[in-house]
Motif scaffolding. Structure first.
Motif, PDB file in Angstrom:
ATOM      1  N   ILE A  51      37.442  22.488  31.698  1.00 13.74           N
ATOM      2  CA  ILE A  51      36.157  22.477  31.000  1.00 13.74           C
ATOM      3  C   ILE A  51      35.092  22.877  32.008  1.00 13.74           C
ATOM      4  CG2 ILE A  51      34.470  21.082  29.747  1.00 13.74           C
ATOM      5  CD1 ILE A  51      36.809  19.142  29.079  1.00 13.74           C
ATOM      6  N   ALA A  53      31.064  23.499  32.334  1.00 16.19           N
ATOM      7  CA  ALA A  53      29.776  23.302  31.668  1.00 16.19           C
ATOM      8  C   ALA A  53      28.692  24.019  32.467  1.00 16.19           C
ATOM      9  CB  ALA A  53      29.460  21.818  31.554  1.00 16.19           C
ATOM     10  N   SER A  86      31.410  25.899  28.093  1.00 18.63           N
ATOM     11  CA  SER A  86      30.402  25.147  27.357  1.00 18.63           C
ATOM     12  C   SER A  86      29.034  25.300  28.014  1.00 18.63           C
ATOM     13  CB  SER A  86      30.800  23.665  27.323  1.00 18.63           C
ATOM     14  OG  SER A  86      29.974  22.927  26.461  1.00 18.63           O
ATOM     15  N   THR A  88      25.231  23.416  28.533  1.00 25.19           N
ATOM     16  CA  THR A  88      24.533  22.138  28.392  1.00 25.19           C
ATOM     17  C   THR A  88      23.344  22.263  27.442  1.00 25.19           C
ATOM     18  OG1 THR A  88      23.140  22.572  30.325  1.00 25.19           O
ATOM     19  CG2 THR A  88      25.223  21.387  30.702  1.00 25.19           C
ATOM     20  N   ASN A 184      29.528  13.095  27.262  1.00 23.00           N
ATOM     21  CA  ASN A 184      29.309  13.754  25.982  1.00 23.00           C
ATOM     22  C   ASN A 184      28.229  13.007  25.220  1.00 23.00           C
ATOM     23  OD1 ASN A 184      30.894  14.239  22.849  1.00 23.00           O
ATOM     24  ND2 ASN A 184      30.035  15.889  24.052  1.00 23.00           N
ATOM     25  N   THR A 223      28.406  17.463  28.746  1.00 20.30           N
ATOM     26  CA  THR A 223      28.682  18.321  27.601  1.00 20.30           C
ATOM     27  C   THR A 223      27.808  17.888  26.437  1.00 20.30           C
ATOM     28  OG1 THR A 223      30.543  16.930  26.884  1.00 20.30           O
ATOM     29  CG2 THR A 223      31.040  18.818  28.311  1.00 20.30           C
ATOM     30  N   THR A 363      35.845  21.350  19.785  1.00 21.17           N
ATOM     31  CA  THR A 363      34.747  22.230  20.160  1.00 21.17           C
ATOM     32  C   THR A 363      34.115  22.870  18.922  1.00 21.17           C
ATOM     33  OG1 THR A 363      36.073  24.256  20.399  1.00 21.17           O
ATOM     34  CG2 THR A 363      35.971  22.769  22.295  1.00 21.17           C
ATOM     35  N   LEU A 388      32.261  18.849  21.520  1.00 24.84           N
ATOM     36  CA  LEU A 388      31.640  19.796  22.449  1.00 24.84           C
ATOM     37  C   LEU A 388      31.055  20.970  21.664  1.00 24.84           C
ATOM     38  CD1 LEU A 388      33.285  18.052  24.384  1.00 24.84           C
ATOM     39  CD2 LEU A 388      33.987  20.119  25.586  1.00 24.84           C
ATOM     40  N   THR A 391      29.824  25.732  22.597  1.00 22.05           N
ATOM     41  CA  THR A 391      31.046  25.927  23.373  1.00 22.05           C
ATOM     42  C   THR A 391      31.874  27.080  22.810  1.00 22.05           C
ATOM     43  OG1 THR A 391      31.126  23.590  23.986  1.00 22.05           O
ATOM     44  CG2 THR A 391      33.197  24.803  24.103  1.00 22.05           C
TER      45      THR A 391
END
Length: 445
Positions: A51, A53, A86, A88, A184, A223, A363, A388, A391
């Motif tokens: 993952i 971010a 992903s 932010t 998250n 995330t 996602t 998420l 993403t």
């Protein structure tokens, strides 16, 4: 299970266009804090999930594919690797979405962003060490996110954390670096308003910093959850109009530290835990088409362009600078639609679901509203679910039929700024939700 983390600064040079507010047309003039690519890598001996971010507004299909492809080459073979890209969703970062109306994109910066993001993925994958334990934490944040569409509307106040603790040195494993803590939470990165012209990850910077100071050795990977209707306490129209009262760096710090305390509480109050030796990763993904409403005729788009030009002139006369800028952007959008060779009738969307330890992840390639997370948590049957959004794609807002009836920016206006010819049909949300539920079911059977 093995895991590791890595981070690389991705702050652009000063002077590039920023993204997030139509009311802000000035280029960047500096930075308030560093922007990062933060990667967390997990593998179980057969497959790997990374993952990454990024502190930017969003990631479209092209940017996502470039990062995934370069990361795959740098990580190499051996395991089936799934890279999840992903954003932010800070509104104080550079313009990176060329198909949208969210700022002019600097191609050389995007190339550098791809390199650094894929480097972070490879560094994390290459630094993996045996995981001693995976802890899932949860807290309830009562004072950061607010529903911007309806004052008494739903707010998902859950903050989830996944902490992958390496085996202790006394167990014969050398501690080779920081360990990942994946956060998250649902809240737009808009504590800073349109008046800000300096790069920042917004309140997220202070949340991550607070957690890392309190939990030695941690690297916080933030995330964005289903925050399409959630921000820090103002309407979407206030941002469009350029209103900036109460949206300073001090406000971002105050909110970020509050959420930081919530994140620390979540990490320290584990709700589920699993030994690393017993963990396995399950992964499923699919690509679907989200239908749009019918596009307008060329003449209708040209009429819209003339209307928005006139509105921009009127707003300018009334000193409505932010509103005038937004109308000029809409006029530019209408002309682009009028002269496009072909307009799409649907948007391609990639949705993934996977498990890491006792946690589930799903996602969404755009901005989902709170309703999306609420519906999917029912499918998770009590297991913690990390949602998420922003993403693996930039599909914009995809509201349900119930939200479409209410109208508002997310329904009737946002598609202009995402460069789409029309808003989504009432069926699009149900298609996305149904696919996400199917994918969750496939990894939990």
């Amino acid at each position: 299970m093995r895991s590791a983390t890595a981070k690389i600064a991705i702050t652009p040079p000063v002077g590039l266009a920023m993204s997030g507010f139509a009311a802000r047309t000035e280029p960047s003039t500096g930075k308030l804090d560093e922007l990062w690519a933060r990667a967390a890598s997990f593998s179980d001996g057969r497959k790997r999930v990374v993952i990454v971010a990024l502190d930017i507004i969003g990631v479209d299909d092209r940017l996502t594919r470039r990062i995934k492809d370069e990361a795959a080459i740098k990580i190499g073979g051996g395991l089936k690797t799934h890279v999840i890209v992903s954003a932010t969703h800070t509104h104080a970062g550079p313009a990176v979405l060329p198909q949208s109306m969210l700022g002019a994109v600097d191609k050389s910066y995007v190339t550098l962003l791809v390199k650094k993001a894929s480097d972070a993925c490879a560094m994390a994958a290459g630094a993996e060490v045996p995981t001693g334990r995976i802890d899932i934490g949860m807290s309830v944040s009562k004072s950061v996110g607010a529903n911007r569409r309806t004052p008494d509307g739903p707010v998902d106040r859950r903050l989830y954390t996944l902490t992958a603790l390496p085996k202790r040195a006394e167990d014969g494993i050398e501690d080779r670096g920081d360990f990942p803590v994946v956060l998250n939470y649902a809240c737009h990165g808009v504590a800073l308003g349109p008046q800000n012209t300096k790069y920042s990850s917004d309140y997220i910077h202070f949340t991550r910093t607070a957690l890392e100071r309190a939990i030695p050795g941690s690297c916080a990977v933030f995330t964005q959850s289903a925050s399409g209707d959630i921000n820090t306490g103002h309407s979407a129209q206030a941002s469009i109009a350029g209103q900036s009262l109460g949206r300073t760096y001090a406000d971002a710090e105050r909110l970020g530290l509050v959420l930081g305390d919530d994140a620390i509480e979540a990490v320290r109050s584990t709700i589920l835990s699993e030994e690393g030796a017993s963990s396995a990763i399950r992964f499923a993904e699919d690509v679907i088409a989200l239908p749009l409403k019918p596009a307008s005729a060329k003449g209708e788009y040209l009429q819209m362009a003339a209307m928005y030009d006139e509105l921009a002139r009127s707003q300018g006369d009334k000193s409505g600078l932010g509103l005038a800028r937004a109308d000029r952007t809409r006029a530019e959008w209408a002309r682009l639609m009028a002269f496009a060779k072909q307009l799409p009738d649907a948007v391609e969307a990639r949705i993934s679901a996977f498990s890491i330890g006792p946690a589930l992840f799903v996602t969404f390639p755009g901005e989902a509203l709170t309703e999306y997370a609420v519906a999917l948590r029912q499918e998770a049957e009590g297991r913690p679910l990390f949602v998420l959004t922003c993403t693996d794609g930039a599909a914009g807002y995809v509201p349900s039929a119930g939200e479409i009836i209410k109208g508002g920016y997310e329904v009737a206006d946002s598609y202009h700024f995402y460069g789409m010819p029309a808003p989504y049909s009432e069926a699009a949300y149900d298609i996305a939700l149904r696919k996400a539920k199917q994918l969750i079911a496939s990894i939990t059977r």
